[in-house]
Design a protein around this motif. Sequence first.
Motif, short mmCIF file in Angstrom:
data_model
loop_
_atom_site.label_atom_id
_atom_site.label_comp_id
_atom_site.label_asym_id
_atom_site.label_seq_id
_atom_site.Cartn_x
_atom_site.Cartn_y
_atom_site.Cartn_z
N UNK A 106 0.85 -1.20 0.00
CA UNK A 106 0.00 0.00 0.00
C UNK A 106 0.88 1.25 0.00
N UNK A 107 1.89 1.27 0.87
CA UNK A 107 2.83 2.41 0.91
C UNK A 107 3.53 2.57 -0.44
N UNK B 204 11.63 -1.53 11.48
CA UNK B 204 12.30 -0.25 11.29
C UNK B 204 12.07 0.38 9.93
N UNK B 205 10.96 0.01 9.28
CA UNK B 205 10.67 0.50 7.93
C UNK B 205 9.77 1.74 7.94
N UNK C 13 10.83 7.08 17.59
CA UNK C 13 11.63 6.07 16.91
C UNK C 13 12.47 6.64 15.78
N UNK C 14 12.21 7.89 15.40
CA UNK C 14 12.94 8.50 14.29
C UNK C 14 12.58 7.89 12.94
N UNK C 15 11.31 7.48 12.82
CA UNK C 15 10.83 6.87 11.58
C UNK C 15 9.72 7.70 10.96
N UNK D 155 10.48 4.94 5.88
CA UNK D 155 11.84 5.41 6.18
C UNK D 155 12.85 4.70 5.30
N UNK D 156 12.58 3.43 5.05
CA UNK D 156 13.38 2.63 4.11
C UNK D 156 12.46 1.54 3.58
N UNK D 157 12.89 0.92 2.49
CA UNK D 157 12.03 -0.05 1.82
C UNK D 157 12.39 -1.50 2.10
#
Length: 165
Positions: A95-96, A140-141, A151-153, A160-162
């Motif tokens: 979805x993202x 952590x995505x 969390x810095x996300x 934040x990353x794939x």
Amino acid sequence: KDHKYKSPITKKIVLFLDEIGIKVEFRKVWGKTIIPGIKIIDGVLTVDESKLTYPGDLLHEAGHLAVMPKERREACGPNAGTNGGEEMGAIAWSYAAILHLEMEPEIVFHSGGYRGASDSIIENFSHGRYFGVPFLQWKGLSAEEKNAKEMGLEVFPKMSKWLSD
């Protein structure tokens, strides 16, 4: 990258997957496949575009690979979807991804999949009623709004990353 794409949707998705580090190869796919036209072989999305019914399925299958640890991703075979948490994470991830690509959610959540729940998934996600995000957060995505800053996300549906480490 000289492949002659049958669909501009497939091309846009494949270029994105290549950019984030998920390998895609085009060649004949023989035998039974879980998803028409796609078979995961050693972590590579092997695509037979002549049998690919829904190009958006590439994003869902890529989502399975993306949420796996790197070692599993690189060794993954045809059945990537045996873990329930990963399945929900793959749905949220796809979805993202479809939003990131500025394409309609129906491309991934089409009438031919998701056991008839496609409309329900689109309806819920488009109104911020997500599932699978805690899994993405754990990897952590991306994160739920209440945890993102701490969390810095990025807040889902931004990523934040794939790829999972």
